[in-house]
Write an enzyme that holds these catalytic residues in place. Sequence first.
Site, PDB file in Angstrom:
ATOM      1  N   ASP A 259      -2.114  12.637  -3.236  1.00 59.95           N
ATOM      2  CA  ASP A 259      -1.887  13.233  -3.213  1.00 59.95           C
ATOM      3  C   ASP A 259      -2.564  13.712  -4.871  1.00 59.95           C
ATOM      4  OD1 ASP A 259      -1.530  13.971  -1.220  1.00 59.95           O
ATOM      5  OD2 ASP A 259       0.510  13.436  -0.876  1.00 59.95           O
TER       6      ASP A 259
ATOM      7  N   ASP B 157     -11.570  10.587  -4.932  1.00 58.77           N
ATOM      8  CA  ASP B 157     -12.379  11.427  -4.604  1.00 58.77           C
ATOM      9  C   ASP B 157     -11.626  12.383  -5.594  1.00 58.77           C
ATOM     10  OD1 ASP B 157     -10.076  12.176  -3.325  1.00 58.77           O
ATOM     11  OD2 ASP B 157     -11.319  14.470  -2.904  1.00 58.77           O
TER      12      ASP B 157
ATOM     13  N   LYS C   3      -1.322  20.957 -10.196  1.00 59.49           N
ATOM     14  CA  LYS C   3      -0.673  21.721 -11.158  1.00 59.49           C
ATOM     15  C   LYS C   3       0.552  21.337 -12.343  1.00 59.49           C
ATOM     16  CE  LYS C   3       0.632  26.186  -7.698  1.00 59.49           C
ATOM     17  NZ  LYS C   3       1.083  26.406  -7.436  1.00 59.49           N
TER      18      LYS C   3
ATOM     19  N   GLU D 219       1.426  -1.364   0.051  1.00 58.36           N
ATOM     20  CA  GLU D 219      -0.134   0.015   0.217  1.00 58.36           C
ATOM     21  C   GLU D 219       0.937   1.205  -0.013  1.00 58.36           C
ATOM     22  OE1 GLU D 219      -2.004   0.597   3.778  1.00 58.36           O
ATOM     23  OE2 GLU D 219      -3.599   2.053   2.977  1.00 58.36           O
TER      24      GLU D 219
ATOM     25  N   TYR E  93      -9.463   8.315   4.385  1.00 60.71           N
ATOM     26  CA  TYR E  93     -10.156   9.956   4.012  1.00 60.71           C
ATOM     27  C   TYR E  93     -11.449   9.495   2.973  1.00 60.71           C
ATOM     28  CZ  TYR E  93      -5.972  13.170   3.520  1.00 60.71           C
ATOM     29  OH  TYR E  93      -5.499  14.291   4.106  1.00 60.71           O
TER      30      TYR E  93
ATOM     31  N   ASP F 156      10.121   6.634   1.036  1.00 67.98           N
ATOM     32  CA  ASP F 156       8.809   7.204  -0.468  1.00 67.98           C
ATOM     33  C   ASP F 156       8.988   5.871  -1.694  1.00 67.98           C
ATOM     34  OD1 ASP F 156       9.072  10.328  -1.094  1.00 67.98           O
ATOM     35  OD2 ASP F 156       9.315   9.104  -2.733  1.00 67.98           O
TER      36      ASP F 156
HETATM   37  C1  LIG Z   1      -4.273  12.393   1.148  1.00 70.34           C
HETATM   38  S1  LIG Z   1      -3.825  11.280   2.070  1.00 70.34           S
HETATM   39  C2  LIG Z   1      -3.885  10.088   1.914  1.00 70.34           C
HETATM   40  C3  LIG Z   1      -4.088   8.735   3.314  1.00 70.34           C
HETATM   41  C4  LIG Z   1      -5.037   7.046   3.401  1.00 70.34           C
HETATM   42  N1  LIG Z   1      -4.266   7.015   2.091  1.00 70.34           N
HETATM   43  C5  LIG Z   1      -5.848   7.653   3.128  1.00 70.34           C
HETATM   44  O1  LIG Z   1      -6.793   7.283   2.275  1.00 70.34           O
HETATM   45  O2  LIG Z   1      -6.592   7.981   4.343  1.00 70.34           O
HETATM   46  C6  LIG Z   1      -1.900  10.603   0.889  1.00 70.34           C
HETATM   47  C7  LIG Z   1      -1.094  10.268   1.790  1.00 70.34           C
HETATM   48  O3  LIG Z   1       0.153   9.246   1.419  1.00 70.34           O
HETATM   49  C8  LIG Z   1       1.485   9.944   1.239  1.00 70.34           C
HETATM   50  N2  LIG Z   1       2.357   9.768   0.628  1.00 70.34           N
HETATM   51  C9  LIG Z   1       1.864  11.432  -0.879  1.00 70.34           C
HETATM   52  N3  LIG Z   1       3.453  10.763  -1.436  1.00 70.34           N
HETATM   53  C10 LIG Z   1       4.258   9.443  -1.088  1.00 70.34           C
HETATM   54  C11 LIG Z   1       4.821   9.474  -1.650  1.00 70.34           C
HETATM   55  N4  LIG Z   1       5.715   9.429  -2.949  1.00 70.34           N
HETATM   56  N5  LIG Z   1       5.596   8.197  -1.202  1.00 70.34           N
HETATM   57  C12 LIG Z   1       5.185   7.615  -0.185  1.00 70.34           C
HETATM   58  N6  LIG Z   1       3.799   8.122   0.502  1.00 70.34           N
HETATM   59  C13 LIG Z   1       2.906   9.531   0.218  1.00 70.34           C
HETATM   60  C14 LIG Z   1       1.134  11.102   2.759  1.00 70.34           C
HETATM   61  O4  LIG Z   1       2.390  11.523   3.388  1.00 70.34           O
HETATM   62  C15 LIG Z   1      -0.420  10.695   2.707  1.00 70.34           C
HETATM   63  O5  LIG Z   1       0.131  10.468   4.087  1.00 70.34           O
END
Ligand SMILES: C[S@@+](CC[C@H](N)C(=O)[O-])C[C@H]1O[C@@H](n2cnc3c(N)ncnc32)[C@H](O)[C@@H]1O
Length: 237
Positions: free
Chosen positions: A106, A142, A110, A32, A180, A84
């Site tokens: 995320d 979403d 942009k 995940e 979320y 990451d």
């Molecule tokens: C909008 S949140 C959604 C969290 C969860 N998946 C949910 O649906 O509730 C996006 C998550 O992805 C993580 N994230 C974003 N880019 C990432 C990356 N390149 N590698 C690891 N985690 C990442 C962020 O830190 C954040 O916790």
Amino acid sequence: MERCAHWLVDEPEALRGRWAEVFPGFREIRLELGCGKGRFTAGQAAAEPDVLLLALEKVPDAMVVAMERAAAQGLENVRFLDRDAGLLGELFAPGEVAGLYINFCDPWPKSRDAKLRLTAPGFLRRYADLLPVGAAICFKTDNAPLFAWSVGQLRAEGWRLEHVTDDLHADGPVGVMTDYEAKFYDQGVKIHRLEAVRTASTKTTAAGPVPRLRNASLTDARGFEESRETAGKEKET
Ligand SMILES: C[S@@+](CC[C@H](N)C(=O)[O-])C[C@H]1O[C@@H](n2cnc3c(N)ncnc32)[C@H](O)[C@@H]1O
């Protein structure tokens, strides 16, 4: 973090190619990306105890909450990686991961940031490196523009799309919800979902340039740059 040390994989790079050996007895390993506070992680792990679920998250504060959830439920089929998603190739060998979850990533709205979206071609090719043919990415969001854009990228990269919906919960709740998702569901926001199956013709990193990390930071996805130029220079040397 110390309270949950059992659930954290300290040096995941050392397990590349050896995950099944180090965590034996599971039917398969799934990954995940961006688990956040881990509602989905814990729910999904509880639903399929014979699958090892590895949850990757680059923000430690969120990951601690997720680990506490897993610890509170005593889930032995989930582990967390403080890394990451740009580093996947250093964590897993080809074919080692049987499925991938990308939940509410995320959107990076942009266009100049498009390559940072977890459904951008540079990431998709890394996923194709890890997944065997027939394995799938499950993607939920979403965000309608991000979903439409991702559908286009997946098709162009040779993924076969299945179970595509623009309203996952139209007839009531379906599957395990993320943090979320639960919030959006309560607000009546529609959830988009698809499964993208890796085929023999899905493009991998061998198919062309991918974003590269400009420096060795493990915690910052910014710093990617298109590598067409760099790749050319690497070949020359
Ligand atoms: C909008 S949140 C959604 C969290 C969860 N998946 C949910 O649906 O509730 C996006 C998550 O992805 C993580 N994230 C974003 N880019 C990432 C990356 N390149 N590698 C690891 N985690 C990442 C962020 O830190 C954040 O916790």
